[in-house]
Scaffold this motif. Structure first.
Motif, PDB file in Angstrom:
ATOM      1  N   ASN A 120       0.852  -1.188   0.000  1.00  0.00           N
ATOM      2  CA  ASN A 120       0.000   0.000   0.000  1.00  0.00           C
ATOM      3  C   ASN A 120       0.886   1.236   0.000  1.00  0.00           C
ATOM      4  N   LEU A 121       0.561   2.196  -0.845  1.00  0.00           N
ATOM      5  CA  LEU A 121       1.331   3.433  -0.843  1.00  0.00           C
ATOM      6  C   LEU A 121       1.175   4.125   0.500  1.00  0.00           C
ATOM      7  N   ASP A 122       2.268   4.620   1.027  1.00  0.00           N
ATOM      8  CA  ASP A 122       2.260   5.434   2.248  1.00  0.00           C
ATOM      9  C   ASP A 122       2.051   6.867   1.785  1.00  0.00           C
ATOM     10  N   SER A 123       0.818   7.350   1.905  1.00  0.00           N
ATOM     11  CA  SER A 123       0.478   8.655   1.323  1.00  0.00           C
ATOM     12  C   SER A 123       1.272   9.808   1.925  1.00  0.00           C
ATOM     13  N   SER A 124       1.745   9.665   3.160  1.00  0.00           N
ATOM     14  CA  SER A 124       2.530  10.760   3.747  1.00  0.00           C
ATOM     15  C   SER A 124       3.976  10.740   3.254  1.00  0.00           C
ATOM     16  N   HIS A 125       4.363   9.685   2.555  1.00  0.00           N
ATOM     17  CA  HIS A 125       5.706   9.595   1.991  1.00  0.00           C
ATOM     18  C   HIS A 125       5.658   9.275   0.498  1.00  0.00           C
ATOM     19  N   THR A 126       4.634   9.764  -0.167  1.00  0.00           N
ATOM     20  CA  THR A 126       4.495   9.591  -1.608  1.00  0.00           C
ATOM     21  C   THR A 126       4.197  10.946  -2.227  1.00  0.00           C
ATOM     22  N   THR A 127       4.924  11.274  -3.285  1.00  0.00           N
ATOM     23  CA  THR A 127       4.762  12.562  -3.950  1.00  0.00           C
ATOM     24  C   THR A 127       4.591  12.351  -5.449  1.00  0.00           C
ATOM     25  N   VAL A 128       3.559  12.954  -6.006  1.00  0.00           N
ATOM     26  CA  VAL A 128       3.394  13.013  -7.457  1.00  0.00           C
ATOM     27  C   VAL A 128       3.608  14.479  -7.830  1.00  0.00           C
ATOM     28  N   ALA A 129       4.810  14.759  -8.321  1.00  0.00           N
ATOM     29  CA  ALA A 129       5.195  16.129  -8.672  1.00  0.00           C
ATOM     30  C   ALA A 129       5.184  16.286 -10.188  1.00  0.00           C
ATOM     31  N   PHE A 130       4.971  17.522 -10.636  1.00  0.00           N
ATOM     32  CA  PHE A 130       4.959  17.798 -12.071  1.00  0.00           C
ATOM     33  C   PHE A 130       5.636  19.126 -12.349  1.00  0.00           C
ATOM     34  N   LYS A 179       6.178  24.331 -18.450  1.00  0.00           N
ATOM     35  CA  LYS A 179       6.695  25.657 -18.795  1.00  0.00           C
ATOM     36  C   LYS A 179       5.587  26.707 -18.733  1.00  0.00           C
ATOM     37  N   HIS A 180       5.948  27.877 -18.248  1.00  0.00           N
ATOM     38  CA  HIS A 180       5.069  29.045 -18.210  1.00  0.00           C
ATOM     39  C   HIS A 180       5.679  30.092 -19.124  1.00  0.00           C
ATOM     40  N   MET A 181       4.962  30.484 -20.149  1.00  0.00           N
ATOM     41  CA  MET A 181       5.383  31.462 -21.150  1.00  0.00           C
ATOM     42  C   MET A 181       6.676  31.048 -21.849  1.00  0.00           C
ATOM     43  N   GLY A 182       7.002  29.758 -21.795  1.00  0.00           N
ATOM     44  CA  GLY A 182       8.188  29.256 -22.471  1.00  0.00           C
ATOM     45  C   GLY A 182       9.507  29.621 -21.813  1.00  0.00           C
ATOM     46  N   ILE A 183       9.447  30.325 -20.657  1.00  0.00           N
ATOM     47  CA  ILE A 183      10.693  30.792 -20.048  1.00  0.00           C
ATOM     48  C   ILE A 183      10.888  30.350 -18.608  1.00  0.00           C
ATOM     49  N   PHE A 184       9.818  29.925 -17.940  1.00  0.00           N
ATOM     50  CA  PHE A 184       9.913  29.551 -16.529  1.00  0.00           C
ATOM     51  C   PHE A 184       9.214  28.219 -16.324  1.00  0.00           C
ATOM     52  N   THR A 185       9.765  27.397 -15.449  1.00  0.00           N
ATOM     53  CA  THR A 185       9.142  26.110 -15.150  1.00  0.00           C
ATOM     54  C   THR A 185       8.348  26.214 -13.858  1.00  0.00           C
ATOM     55  N   VAL A 186       7.046  26.009 -13.959  1.00  0.00           N
ATOM     56  CA  VAL A 186       6.181  25.959 -12.779  1.00  0.00           C
ATOM     57  C   VAL A 186       6.186  24.523 -12.285  1.00  0.00           C
ATOM     58  N   ARG A 187       6.389  24.371 -10.986  1.00  0.00           N
ATOM     59  CA  ARG A 187       6.386  23.044 -10.374  1.00  0.00           C
ATOM     60  C   ARG A 187       5.228  22.942  -9.401  1.00  0.00           C
ATOM     61  N   GLY A 188       4.699  21.752  -9.288  1.00  0.00           N
ATOM     62  CA  GLY A 188       3.606  21.522  -8.346  1.00  0.00           C
ATOM     63  C   GLY A 188       3.536  20.059  -7.996  1.00  0.00           C
ATOM     64  N   GLN A 189       2.542  19.738  -7.185  1.00  0.00           N
ATOM     65  CA  GLN A 189       2.347  18.349  -6.792  1.00  0.00           C
ATOM     66  C   GLN A 189       0.901  18.113  -6.389  1.00  0.00           C
ATOM     67  N   PHE A 190       0.553  16.846  -6.364  1.00  0.00           N
ATOM     68  CA  PHE A 190      -0.737  16.421  -5.848  1.00  0.00           C
ATOM     69  C   PHE A 190      -0.486  15.939  -4.427  1.00  0.00           C
ATOM     70  N   LYS A 191      -1.241  16.472  -3.470  1.00  0.00           N
ATOM     71  CA  LYS A 191      -0.997  16.193  -2.054  1.00  0.00           C
ATOM     72  C   LYS A 191      -1.698  14.938  -1.551  1.00  0.00           C
ATOM     73  N   LYS A 192      -2.706  14.436  -2.262  1.00  0.00           N
ATOM     74  CA  LYS A 192      -3.455  13.260  -1.807  1.00  0.00           C
ATOM     75  C   LYS A 192      -3.375  12.165  -2.863  1.00  0.00           C
ATOM     76  N   VAL A 193      -2.622  11.118  -2.511  1.00  0.00           N
ATOM     77  CA  VAL A 193      -2.379  10.001  -3.412  1.00  0.00           C
ATOM     78  C   VAL A 193      -2.586   8.703  -2.631  1.00  0.00           C
ATOM     79  N   ALA A 194      -3.263   7.743  -3.232  1.00  0.00           N
ATOM     80  CA  ALA A 194      -3.454   6.424  -2.617  1.00  0.00           C
ATOM     81  C   ALA A 194      -3.254   5.375  -3.702  1.00  0.00           C
ATOM     82  N   GLY A 195      -2.838   4.181  -3.288  1.00  0.00           N
ATOM     83  CA  GLY A 195      -2.680   3.149  -4.291  1.00  0.00           C
ATOM     84  C   GLY A 195      -2.135   1.856  -3.740  1.00  0.00           C
ATOM     85  N   THR A 196      -2.078   0.866  -4.634  1.00  0.00           N
ATOM     86  CA  THR A 196      -1.580  -0.450  -4.277  1.00  0.00           C
ATOM     87  C   THR A 196      -0.628  -0.955  -5.352  1.00  0.00           C
ATOM     88  N   ILE A 197       0.280  -1.804  -4.917  1.00  0.00           N
ATOM     89  CA  ILE A 197       1.214  -2.469  -5.813  1.00  0.00           C
ATOM     90  C   ILE A 197       1.140  -3.962  -5.500  1.00  0.00           C
TER      91      ILE A 197
END
Length: 178
Positions: A4-14, A17-35
């Motif tokens: 089971n994914l440990d949601s407090s220790h799992t990050t989906v970051a992305f 590009k913004h206007m072709g000159i700057f990279t905007v970074r972010g993440q999804f804070k709520k992730v669940a899953g199984t392997i």
């Protein structure tokens, strides 16, 4: 073995590009899953659910826009889903993971490159493992087409989205026989 994914220790970051000159970074804070994996630890099925409204980029106005119908439409489509369809061992704990990613009700194939860490026992006696995965997608493939063309032809929001996924998973506990 099931994990089971440990949601407090799992990050989906992305990153995009913004206007072709700057990279905007972010993440999804709520992730669940199984392997699901073999006894030898080789993964053979991965399922992940991501709360669309949990997107964060550090700017409240931008985050609200990303949750809106211009992008994720989190109210109508509250969940992004990934389900693996094939996992190919590449050697040295590296894998190519093919699967279907569903965004806004549209499922499209994606490919992730992943590296697994060997399992360990934590101080509480639980078995844990980790993984890092990366991938790239074109957001337009999922109907995320909102944009503006700038004066010199650059796009306000890039179409290519790069993902970096960090996972910590905990081995599922077997039920105790009565």
């Amino acid at each position: 073995m099931n994990w089971n994914l440990d949601s407090s220790h799992t990050t989906v970051a992305f990153a995009v590009k913004h206007m072709g000159i700057f990279t905007v970074r972010g993440q999804f804070k709520k992730v669940a899953g199984t392997i699901l994996a073999s006894e030898q630890g080789v993964p053979n099925k991965i399922e992940v659910a991501i709360d669309a409204a949990s997107i964060e980029t550090g700017d409240a106005q931008r985050d609200a826009h990303l949750r809106s119908s211009d992008f994720l439409d989190a109210e109508q489509y509250p969940e992004l889903r990934f389900v693996s369809t094939q996992i190919e061992a590449l050697g040295n704990n590296r894998y190519r993971i093919q699967g279907d990613l569903t965004i806004r009700g549209i499922s499209k194939p994606v490919v992730l490159e992943a590296e697994l860490t060997p399992a360990i026992k934590d101080p509480w006696g639980l078995t844990r493992t980790g993984a890092t995965a990366t991938g790239v997608l074109n957001r337009k493939d999922w109907g995320l087409t909102w944009n503006q063309v700038l004066e010199l032809g650059a796009l306000l929001v890039g179409e290519e989205v790069r993902f970096n996924i960090e996972v910590e998973a905990v081995a599922a506990q077997s039920p105790v026989a009565a």
